[in-house]
Scaffold this motif. Structure first.
Motif, PDB file in Angstrom:
ATOM      1  N   GLU A  36       0.834  -1.212   0.000  1.00 55.16           N
ATOM      2  CA  GLU A  36       0.000   0.000   0.000  1.00 55.16           C
ATOM      3  C   GLU A  36       0.865   1.257   0.000  1.00 55.16           C
ATOM      4  O   GLU A  36       0.534   2.246  -0.665  1.00 55.16           O
ATOM      5  N   MET A  37       1.969   1.230   0.750  1.00 49.61           N
ATOM      6  CA  MET A  37       2.878   2.386   0.765  1.00 49.61           C
ATOM      7  C   MET A  37       3.490   2.605  -0.616  1.00 49.61           C
ATOM      8  O   MET A  37       3.629   3.745  -1.064  1.00 49.61           O
ATOM      9  N   LEU A  40       1.242   4.429  -3.044  1.00 48.12           N
ATOM     10  CA  LEU A  40       1.074   5.875  -2.898  1.00 48.12           C
ATOM     11  C   LEU A  40       1.836   6.628  -3.983  1.00 48.12           C
ATOM     12  O   LEU A  40       1.459   7.725  -4.372  1.00 48.12           O
ATOM     13  N   ASP A  41       2.942   6.040  -4.438  1.00 45.64           N
ATOM     14  CA  ASP A  41       3.737   6.582  -5.544  1.00 45.64           C
ATOM     15  C   ASP A  41       4.177   8.025  -5.293  1.00 45.64           C
ATOM     16  O   ASP A  41       4.101   8.873  -6.179  1.00 45.64           O
ATOM     17  N   TYR A  69      -0.138   5.889   7.912  1.00 42.20           N
ATOM     18  CA  TYR A  69       0.868   6.467   7.023  1.00 42.20           C
ATOM     19  C   TYR A  69       0.160   7.326   5.999  1.00 42.20           C
ATOM     20  O   TYR A  69      -0.987   7.076   5.622  1.00 42.20           O
ATOM     21  N   LYS A  70       0.840   8.387   5.583  1.00 37.72           N
ATOM     22  CA  LYS A  70       0.298   9.290   4.576  1.00 37.72           C
ATOM     23  C   LYS A  70       1.421   9.684   3.639  1.00 37.72           C
ATOM     24  O   LYS A  70       2.589   9.708   4.028  1.00 37.72           O
ATOM     25  N   GLY A  71       1.063  10.004   2.432  1.00 34.70           N
ATOM     26  CA  GLY A  71       2.043  10.444   1.456  1.00 34.70           C
ATOM     27  C   GLY A  71       1.891  11.918   1.165  1.00 34.70           C
ATOM     28  O   GLY A  71       0.777  12.436   1.121  1.00 34.70           O
ATOM     29  N   GLU A  73       2.780  14.376  -1.762  1.00 34.90           N
ATOM     30  CA  GLU A  73       3.276  14.491  -3.125  1.00 34.90           C
ATOM     31  C   GLU A  73       4.191  15.703  -3.267  1.00 34.90           C
ATOM     32  O   GLU A  73       5.199  15.657  -3.959  1.00 34.90           O
ATOM     33  N   ILE A  78       6.876   9.832   2.545  1.00 33.08           N
ATOM     34  CA  ILE A  78       5.819   9.200   3.327  1.00 33.08           C
ATOM     35  C   ILE A  78       6.091   9.536   4.782  1.00 33.08           C
ATOM     36  O   ILE A  78       7.227   9.449   5.248  1.00 33.08           O
TER      37      ILE A  78
END
Length: 168
Positions: A36-37, A40-41, A69-71, A73, A78
């Motif tokens: 999943e991480m 996030l790309d 966790y959050k990304g 951009e 992350i």
């Protein structure tokens, strides 16, 4: 049975060599959180792997709860959020590989983008190649440290040592 390549080595050992990992230290390519991480790309694979290691450390070794966790951009990284131990307040943790450089400007941008506007602080988690994690608390400005619990004893011991030193 293991497949053997032309060189006589197993296909698994060739794959480890390509990924740069030692036997037993393979990256968790099939772990659902890691997958999943990666989806996030927003960061390269080294930074994603670093975030995954810190995620596991917070949950399993440090007993944090509600770790997410959050990304970002904009920042191309992350970051993690969670509650340490029994605290109710969410804290922000930014994982970084040890080889990555960090400038004052980058730290300021991280604080502006992902930290709460009232409390501009986060924990920097630096991960070495052997999976050692070191945590540093970064704040916007100076924070006065807590005084020691027993100030009188510390002061009196230091004073006695100084007196003995100067009396000789």
């Amino acid at each position: 049975m293991e497949a053997v390549g032309e060189s006589g080595e197993s296909a698994d050992s060739e794959e480890r060599e390509i990924r740069g990992t030692a036997p037993g230290k393979e990256r968790p390519l099939h772990h659902p959180i890691y997958t999943e991480m990666m989806a996030l790309d927003v960061a390269d694979s080294a930074q994603v792997y670093t975030a995954f290691l810190v995620f596991l450390d917070l949950l399993e070794a440090r007993n944090w709860k509600d770790v997410t966790y959050k990304g970002s951009e904009e920042l191309q990284l992350i970051y993690l959020q969670g509650c340490p131990g029994e605290q109710e307040e969410m804290e922000v943790v930014v994982p970084m590989p040890v080889h990555m450089t960090l400038s004052h400007e980058r730290i300021r941008r991280i604080m502006e983008c992902i930290c709460d506007q009232s409390a501009k602080e986060f924990t920097l988690a630096i991960v070495d190649s052997d999976s050692t994690v070191v945590y540093y608390q970064l704040t916007n400005g100076f924070v006065v440290p807590e005084p020691p619990d027993i100030v009188e004893e510390v002061d009196s011991k230091q004073c006695r040592k100084r007196r003995r030193k100067f009396q000789r």
